[in-house]
Motif scaffolding. Structure first.
Motif, PDB file in Angstrom:
ATOM      1  N   VAL A  79      30.206  93.105  15.398  1.00 37.08           N
ATOM      2  CA  VAL A  79      30.549  92.681  16.762  1.00 37.08           C
ATOM      3  C   VAL A  79      31.370  91.387  16.718  1.00 37.08           C
ATOM      4  CG1 VAL A  79      29.615  91.866  18.967  1.00 37.08           C
ATOM      5  CG2 VAL A  79      28.662  93.906  17.877  1.00 37.08           C
ATOM      6  N   ALA A  80      30.961  90.433  15.904  1.00 46.18           N
ATOM      7  CA  ALA A  80      31.705  89.174  15.802  1.00 46.18           C
ATOM      8  C   ALA A  80      33.144  89.438  15.359  1.00 46.18           C
ATOM      9  CB  ALA A  80      31.004  88.225  14.832  1.00 46.18           C
ATOM     10  N   ALA A  81      33.319  90.303  14.365  1.00 44.37           N
ATOM     11  CA  ALA A  81      34.666  90.626  13.883  1.00 44.37           C
ATOM     12  C   ALA A  81      35.489  91.316  14.967  1.00 44.37           C
ATOM     13  CB  ALA A  81      34.591  91.498  12.635  1.00 44.37           C
ATOM     14  N   ARG A  82      34.892  92.263  15.682  1.00 47.44           N
ATOM     15  CA  ARG A  82      35.618  92.989  16.731  1.00 47.44           C
ATOM     16  C   ARG A  82      36.016  92.076  17.885  1.00 47.44           C
ATOM     17  NH1 ARG A  82      35.579  98.655  16.605  1.00 47.44           N
ATOM     18  NH2 ARG A  82      35.750  98.735  18.857  1.00 47.44           N
ATOM     19  N   PHE A 141      25.815  94.929   9.217  1.00 49.35           N
ATOM     20  CA  PHE A 141      24.958  94.311  10.223  1.00 49.35           C
ATOM     21  C   PHE A 141      25.707  94.251  11.548  1.00 49.35           C
ATOM     22  CE2 PHE A 141      22.896  92.692   6.378  1.00 49.35           C
ATOM     23  CZ  PHE A 141      21.594  93.103   6.644  1.00 49.35           C
ATOM     24  N   LEU A 142      25.042  94.662  12.604  1.00 46.77           N
ATOM     25  CA  LEU A 142      25.649  94.714  13.927  1.00 46.77           C
ATOM     26  C   LEU A 142      26.298  93.382  14.303  1.00 46.77           C
ATOM     27  CD1 LEU A 142      26.156  96.248  16.593  1.00 46.77           C
ATOM     28  CD2 LEU A 142      23.952  95.368  17.379  1.00 46.77           C
ATOM     29  N   ASP A 143      25.615  92.271  14.082  1.00 51.88           N
ATOM     30  CA  ASP A 143      26.170  90.966  14.455  1.00 51.88           C
ATOM     31  C   ASP A 143      27.524  90.718  13.792  1.00 51.88           C
ATOM     32  OD1 ASP A 143      23.761  90.708  15.755  1.00 51.88           O
ATOM     33  OD2 ASP A 143      23.118  88.927  14.666  1.00 51.88           O
ATOM     34  N   ASP A 201      19.093  96.307  13.167  1.00 57.21           N
ATOM     35  CA  ASP A 201      20.512  96.086  13.490  1.00 57.21           C
ATOM     36  C   ASP A 201      21.466  96.537  12.393  1.00 57.21           C
ATOM     37  OD1 ASP A 201      19.502  95.018  15.812  1.00 57.21           O
ATOM     38  OD2 ASP A 201      20.042  92.962  15.357  1.00 57.21           O
ATOM     39  N   SER A 202      21.062  97.534  11.604  1.00 62.06           N
ATOM     40  CA  SER A 202      21.957  98.109  10.604  1.00 62.06           C
ATOM     41  C   SER A 202      22.872  99.110  11.287  1.00 62.06           C
ATOM     42  CB  SER A 202      21.165  98.800   9.495  1.00 62.06           C
ATOM     43  OG  SER A 202      20.456  97.850   8.742  1.00 62.06           O
ATOM     44  N   LEU A 203      24.136  99.127  10.865  1.00 64.96           N
ATOM     45  CA  LEU A 203      25.165  99.950  11.495  1.00 64.96           C
ATOM     46  C   LEU A 203      25.912 100.734  10.427  1.00 64.96           C
ATOM     47  CD1 LEU A 203      27.676  98.716  14.151  1.00 64.96           C
ATOM     48  CD2 LEU A 203      28.524  99.741  12.063  1.00 64.96           C
ATOM     49  N   VAL A 216      28.465  94.983  25.335  1.00 63.93           N
ATOM     50  CA  VAL A 216      29.361  95.373  24.249  1.00 63.93           C
ATOM     51  C   VAL A 216      29.171  96.820  23.788  1.00 63.93           C
ATOM     52  CG1 VAL A 216      30.086  94.773  21.892  1.00 63.93           C
ATOM     53  CG2 VAL A 216      29.349  92.973  23.452  1.00 63.93           C
ATOM     54  N   ILE A 217      27.918  97.265  23.703  1.00 59.70           N
ATOM     55  CA  ILE A 217      27.631  98.599  23.166  1.00 59.70           C
ATOM     56  C   ILE A 217      26.708  99.366  24.100  1.00 59.70           C
ATOM     57  CG2 ILE A 217      27.906  97.826  20.780  1.00 59.70           C
ATOM     58  CD1 ILE A 217      24.831  97.920  20.507  1.00 59.70           C
ATOM     59  N   GLU A 218      26.682 100.686  23.894  1.00 57.23           N
ATOM     60  CA  GLU A 218      25.747 101.531  24.644  1.00 57.23           C
ATOM     61  C   GLU A 218      25.339 102.707  23.773  1.00 57.23           C
ATOM     62  OE1 GLU A 218      27.782 102.886  28.140  1.00 57.23           O
ATOM     63  OE2 GLU A 218      29.356 103.868  26.996  1.00 57.23           O
TER      64      GLU A 218
END
Length: 86
Positions: free
Chosen positions: A58-61, A53-55, A37-39, A77-79
């Motif tokens: 996503v939480a911030a967005r 970190f993806l989590d 889950d590294s972004l 949320v993502i694709e």
């Protein structure tokens, strides 16, 4: 548009490839290792030091505290986007 090498091994876990994804809401592109889950954003070097970190992203967005997956899944949320080559 995100352009990446054909194969880019995740420098954090070395278990999967960093692949292009985007947020469904606005089309913002990023690279993601689905194993750890590294972004990375398009303007960032794909290095351990630059990994998010993806989590957390996503939480911030979404403006939520803690785990953003309590009432949603990745597909909400993502694709993954097609891999583009130079």
């Amino acid at each position: 548009m995100l352009v990446m090498p054909a194969q880019l091994l995740c420098p954090r876990c070395e278990q999967d490839w960093a692949r292009p994804y985007r947020f469904k809401a606005d089309g913002a592109s990023f690279l993601l290792c689905a194993e750890c889950d590294s972004l990375w954003w398009p303007d960032e070097a794909v290095t351990v030091a630059r990994a998010h970190f993806l989590d957390d992203v996503v939480a911030a967005r979404l403006g939520v505290e803690g785990n953003p997956w309590s009432d949603r899944v990745w597909a909400d949320v993502i694709e993954q986007t097609p891999e583009l080559r130079r």
